[in-house]
Design an enzyme around this catalytic site. Structure first.
Site, PDB file in Angstrom:
ATOM      1  N   LYS A  29       0.862  -1.187   0.000  1.00  0.00           N
ATOM      2  CA  LYS A  29       0.000   0.000   0.000  1.00  0.00           C
ATOM      3  C   LYS A  29       0.893   1.229   0.000  1.00  0.00           C
ATOM      4  CE  LYS A  29      -0.180   2.173   3.217  1.00  0.00           C
ATOM      5  NZ  LYS A  29       0.015   2.935   4.455  1.00  0.00           N
TER       6      LYS A  29
ATOM      7  N   ASP B 295      -5.005   1.011   8.563  1.00  0.00           N
ATOM      8  CA  ASP B 295      -4.785   0.733   7.145  1.00  0.00           C
ATOM      9  C   ASP B 295      -5.488  -0.533   6.661  1.00  0.00           C
ATOM     10  OD1 ASP B 295      -3.259   2.958   6.545  1.00  0.00           O
ATOM     11  OD2 ASP B 295      -1.348   1.965   6.941  1.00  0.00           O
TER      12      ASP B 295
ATOM     13  N   ALA C  49       7.192  -3.045   9.092  1.00  0.00           N
ATOM     14  CA  ALA C  49       7.066  -1.701   9.672  1.00  0.00           C
ATOM     15  C   ALA C  49       7.790  -0.658   8.833  1.00  0.00           C
ATOM     16  CB  ALA C  49       7.597  -1.694  11.111  1.00  0.00           C
ATOM     17  N   SER C  50       7.409  -0.583   7.555  1.00  0.00           N
ATOM     18  CA  SER C  50       8.162   0.264   6.630  1.00  0.00           C
ATOM     19  C   SER C  50       7.316   1.313   5.929  1.00  0.00           C
ATOM     20  CB  SER C  50       8.852  -0.614   5.575  1.00  0.00           C
ATOM     21  OG  SER C  50       7.898  -1.368   4.846  1.00  0.00           O
ATOM     22  N   GLY C  51       6.052   1.486   6.330  1.00  0.00           N
ATOM     23  CA  GLY C  51       5.230   2.536   5.753  1.00  0.00           C
ATOM     24  C   GLY C  51       4.464   2.150   4.508  1.00  0.00           C
ATOM     25  N   ILE C  52       4.502   0.866   4.130  1.00  0.00           N
ATOM     26  CA  ILE C  52       3.761   0.422   2.950  1.00  0.00           C
ATOM     27  C   ILE C  52       2.715  -0.634   3.310  1.00  0.00           C
ATOM     28  CG2 ILE C  52       5.385   1.091   1.153  1.00  0.00           C
ATOM     29  CD1 ILE C  52       6.648  -1.653   1.292  1.00  0.00           C
TER      30      ILE C  52
ATOM     31  N   SER D 227      -0.793  -4.695   7.591  1.00  0.00           N
ATOM     32  CA  SER D 227      -2.210  -4.455   7.315  1.00  0.00           C
ATOM     33  C   SER D 227      -2.656  -5.206   6.070  1.00  0.00           C
ATOM     34  CB  SER D 227      -2.464  -2.957   7.136  1.00  0.00           C
ATOM     35  OG  SER D 227      -2.177  -2.246   8.324  1.00  0.00           O
ATOM     36  N   ALA D 228      -1.812  -5.208   5.029  1.00  0.00           N
ATOM     37  CA  ALA D 228      -2.138  -5.946   3.809  1.00  0.00           C
ATOM     38  C   ALA D 228      -2.216  -7.440   4.091  1.00  0.00           C
ATOM     39  CB  ALA D 228      -1.098  -5.657   2.729  1.00  0.00           C
TER      40      ALA D 228
END
Length: 279
Positions: free
Chosen positions: A10, A130, A93-96, A100-101
């Site tokens: 994401k 997210d 934990a990298s902002g993408i 959550s996906a």
């Protein structure tokens, strides 16, 4: 019979922080897209729920009760069983939206396996802000705390390069560092973009309000953005609270690939880098 679900990355192409609720949750206005780069969830029938994790980014992940995949299974049907495997390709934990996906893909796969209806966005929100947008991974405008999702005008075709410099960013610290938390949202009505140059020109006038505090925490993020711009990205930005950055390229099948290989993987072998297309 095993059922497989893809968990795409994401990407927040924009991320405007527009306020903060009394309970501490921040209000956002974000244009979200997904890429054909991601993790894979596989589920099959079993008497109990189990989770096996493999893949190049599996290090440091454990099948513990608070793992989002297991929490998703309990949310959907706590009394049911399934053997779940997660192939991890996205950095943790990298902002993408990797976790959550993964949770959203687990919900989709288990709903099919168990013959259940997919959970509502409200239910998915209990797993994380997210997760609702990842439940049906299509381009969307995400507002509120992640609970308000809406369609956006059609996007031009584009390829993408994702780069993570292998540093950790503390999301709570990034939000805490925001001096102004009531910033302007995107315009209520988004334009209809005729082509990729017009779209990236519009993006240049938008913001990720978390970028500045994230760069203050991890200055290497600025190096990643500069590397993408120097490599010819039509637009480069940071996704979420970082540290993953993205570069947008024409959908010609080779620009993003050559940048990922020749420029970034060779020049910065310690960085995680992947290329693909925006879905």
């Amino acid at each position: 019979m095993a059922i497989e679900a893809f968990a795409p990355a994401k990407i927040n192409l924009t991320l405007h922080v527009t306020g903060q609720r009394d309970d501490g949750y921040h209000l956002l206005d974000s244009l979200v897209v997904f890429a054909d780069i991601g993790d894979t969830i596989r589920v099959s029938a079993s008497d109990r729920v189990s989770l096996d994790i493999d893949g190049p980014e599996a290090g440091g992940l454990a099948a513990e009760p608070d793992n989002l995949v297991l929490r998703a299974a309990r949310l959907l049907a706590p009394e049911r069983g399934a053997a779940i495997s997660l192939t991890k390709r996205l950095p943790v934990a990298s902002g993408i939206g990797g976790g959550s996906a993964d949770a959203a893909a687990t919900l989709r796969a288990l709903a099919q396996l168990w013959g259940l209806a997919a959970p509502s966005a409200e239910q998915a929100l209990t797993l994380g802000a997210d997760v609702p947008v990842c439940l049906f991974p299509v381009p969307a405008r995400m507002q509120g705390i992640g609970d308000r999702l809406g369609p956006i005008p059609p996007l031009p075709a584009m390829d993408i390069v994702l780069v993570n410099p292998r540093v950790a960013v503390s999301t709570p610290a990034v939000f805490k560092s925001l001096i102004v938390k009531e910033n302007a949202p995107m315009n209520p009505e988004l334009p209809r973009w005729r082509d990729l140059p017009e779209f990236t020109c519009w993006l240049a006038d938008q913001r990720n309000d978390l970028a500045e505090p994230a760069i203050a925490q991890q200055p290497v993020i600025a190096d990643v953005l500069n590397a993408l711009r120097d490599a010819g990205a039509l637009f480069a930005g940071m996704s979420g609270s970082g540290a993953t950055c993205f570069g947008l390229f024409p959908s010609d099948g080779h620009s993003a690939k050559s940048v990922a290989k020749a420029v970034l993987r060779l020049a910065h072998p310690g960085w995680w880098c992947a290329h693909g297309r925006v879905l």
